[in-house]
Design an enzyme around this catalytic site. Sequence first.
Site, PDB file in Angstrom:
ATOM      1  N   LYS A  50       0.819  -1.215   0.000  1.00 56.61           N
ATOM      2  CA  LYS A  50       0.000   0.000   0.000  1.00 56.61           C
ATOM      3  C   LYS A  50       0.857   1.272   0.000  1.00 56.61           C
ATOM      4  CE  LYS A  50      -2.709   1.094   3.555  1.00 56.61           C
ATOM      5  NZ  LYS A  50      -3.879   1.295   4.456  1.00 56.61           N
ATOM      6  N   SER A  51       1.914   1.272   0.804  1.00 54.04           N
ATOM      7  CA  SER A  51       2.767   2.461   0.874  1.00 54.04           C
ATOM      8  C   SER A  51       3.398   2.772  -0.478  1.00 54.04           C
ATOM      9  CB  SER A  51       3.867   2.250   1.923  1.00 54.04           C
ATOM     10  OG  SER A  51       3.323   2.112   3.216  1.00 54.04           O
ATOM     11  N   ARG A  87       2.673   6.070  -3.289  1.00 57.53           N
ATOM     12  CA  ARG A  87       3.774   6.911  -3.745  1.00 57.53           C
ATOM     13  C   ARG A  87       3.994   6.806  -5.244  1.00 57.53           C
ATOM     14  NH1 ARG A  87       4.177   5.669   1.447  1.00 57.53           N
ATOM     15  NH2 ARG A  87       5.380   6.927   2.919  1.00 57.53           N
ATOM     16  N   ARG A 114      -8.906  11.554  13.032  1.00 60.44           N
ATOM     17  CA  ARG A 114      -7.464  11.369  13.185  1.00 60.44           C
ATOM     18  C   ARG A 114      -6.733  12.709  13.110  1.00 60.44           C
ATOM     19  NH1 ARG A 114      -5.681   6.554   9.308  1.00 60.44           N
ATOM     20  NH2 ARG A 114      -3.734   6.837  10.481  1.00 60.44           N
ATOM     21  N   GLN A 162       5.055   9.082   7.536  1.00 61.20           N
ATOM     22  CA  GLN A 162       4.118   9.964   6.842  1.00 61.20           C
ATOM     23  C   GLN A 162       4.535  11.422   6.961  1.00 61.20           C
ATOM     24  OE1 GLN A 162       0.159   9.109   8.223  1.00 61.20           O
ATOM     25  NE2 GLN A 162       0.109   7.088   7.272  1.00 61.20           N
ATOM     26  N   ASP A 188       2.157  -1.012  11.984  1.00 63.84           N
ATOM     27  CA  ASP A 188       0.836  -1.465  11.559  1.00 63.84           C
ATOM     28  C   ASP A 188       0.583  -2.932  11.881  1.00 63.84           C
ATOM     29  OD1 ASP A 188      -0.063   0.965  10.513  1.00 63.84           O
ATOM     30  OD2 ASP A 188       0.898   0.613   8.585  1.00 63.84           O
ATOM     31  N   LYS A 204      -4.303   5.830  15.354  1.00 63.01           N
ATOM     32  CA  LYS A 204      -4.466   5.195  14.050  1.00 63.01           C
ATOM     33  C   LYS A 204      -5.947   5.261  13.668  1.00 63.01           C
ATOM     34  CE  LYS A 204      -0.291   3.851  12.885  1.00 63.01           C
ATOM     35  NZ  LYS A 204       0.304   4.218  11.580  1.00 63.01           N
ATOM     36  N   ARG A 212      -5.890   1.596  18.697  1.00 60.58           N
ATOM     37  CA  ARG A 212      -5.668   0.158  18.506  1.00 60.58           C
ATOM     38  C   ARG A 212      -5.249  -0.564  19.783  1.00 60.58           C
ATOM     39  NH1 ARG A 212      -2.986   0.359  12.406  1.00 60.58           N
ATOM     40  NH2 ARG A 212      -5.002   0.406  11.313  1.00 60.58           N
ATOM     41  N   ARG A 266      -7.526  -3.250  10.209  1.00 64.41           N
ATOM     42  CA  ARG A 266      -6.550  -4.151  10.842  1.00 64.41           C
ATOM     43  C   ARG A 266      -7.131  -4.834  12.080  1.00 64.41           C
ATOM     44  NH1 ARG A 266      -2.438  -3.589   7.544  1.00 64.41           N
ATOM     45  NH2 ARG A 266      -1.916  -1.513   6.760  1.00 64.41           N
TER      46      ARG A 266
END
Length: 421
Positions: free
Chosen positions: A5-6, A10, A106, A153, A303, A330, A334, A381
């Site tokens: 995903k990261s 990008r 968030r 981030q 994560d 998050k 979590r 998650r």
Amino acid sequence: MPGDKSISHRSLMLGALAIGETRVTGLLEGEDVLATAEAMRQMGASIVREDDGTYRVNGVGVGGLLQPKAALDMGNSGTSTRLLMGLLASHGIIAAFTGDASLSGRPMNRVIEPLSQMGAQFTPSPGGTLPLMMDGCEPAVPMIYRLPVASAQVKSAVLLAALNTPGITKVIEPVPTRDHSERMLKGFGAEITVEEADGERHIAVSGPCDLTPCNIEVPGDPSSAAFFIVAALLVPGSDLVIENVGLNPTRAGLITILRQMGGSIEELNAREVGGEPVADLRVRHSQLAGIAVDPAIAPAMIDEFPVLFVAAAFANGTTTTTGLEELRVKESDRLTAMADALRLAGAQVEEHDDGLEIAGSGGEPLHGTSDAPVTTHLDHRIAMSMAIAGLASSGGVEVDSTDPIATSFPNFMDLLSGASA
């Protein structure tokens, strides 16, 4: 495994800033990444999906982004939001950011603070959250920024802002975080240097710069593989090969910890894909032992802690984690969410301000204490982690919704059914 995903985020952002065509294969087609694609289209980039799943991205050039005609809807994606805030901070355009209920809770202040120093202006909702208006600054002001907390981030937001900022912008990392931005910026031809000094990483970008399009092969997402790694370790008789898993050392903390706990995880066919280390992983059922997890490893697996908590619930002895305040901001809190969920499933959990202490079952199945479903708090998650807990529990685990899983792993339930058949 679905694409990382990261790296997917990008590749779309930098492809949209390059002049010419970037081709991306293996892109994660989850809701979060598709939100990034739509935002870049709104600002002038052409992003087209071919029948074979390849994405063709034709960019507008650094400094060439157009004023979006509507609010940028980020859905549930904090990565999209924070990185795009950085990307736009050094462009002279105004943008509104919106998101779903989870994302709108968030905090964005940790990104707003450095980008404001570069000249961008922000009008967030009370508490520094979305909906948020930003007014980019062109030319922006270069700076040296030391990260107050380990955050890939925040680092990436500043580096992306530096692309259209005259002069040298430097980020100092006291603790290394995932380095996908640095690797990909170098691949696109940005003038970037990474040096070690006094135990810290100094990352400098010289701008403004022109980006050169390139072909990107996205490796499998280690955060997605984490759920199947833990499932294979916990379910007796398991012998599972998970193909094409990205093993960037800034992301492989979970594998390190699970091996310390006694997990059998073997790397096969090690190779490099798109500048990232990749291997197939053979994972076999193992009796895990509880450990005290070194808090220094947190940035390399931030994560993956929810599913590590699941593994700890089945280990011999007690597992303790500390230094995890980041998990409280998050998609959900979590720490509290996983403590509540695991207790509901029958685990023994103590919650502390900065981590959990989990007394393992010694490999015995968990026995739920209630017929109530686990509350996922719209957090993908949490939902996936508790699905894995259900595989090794006597009566299974019910979650209140699997819908959030589509943000990062659309075919998770199908793959899980196939792997456990």
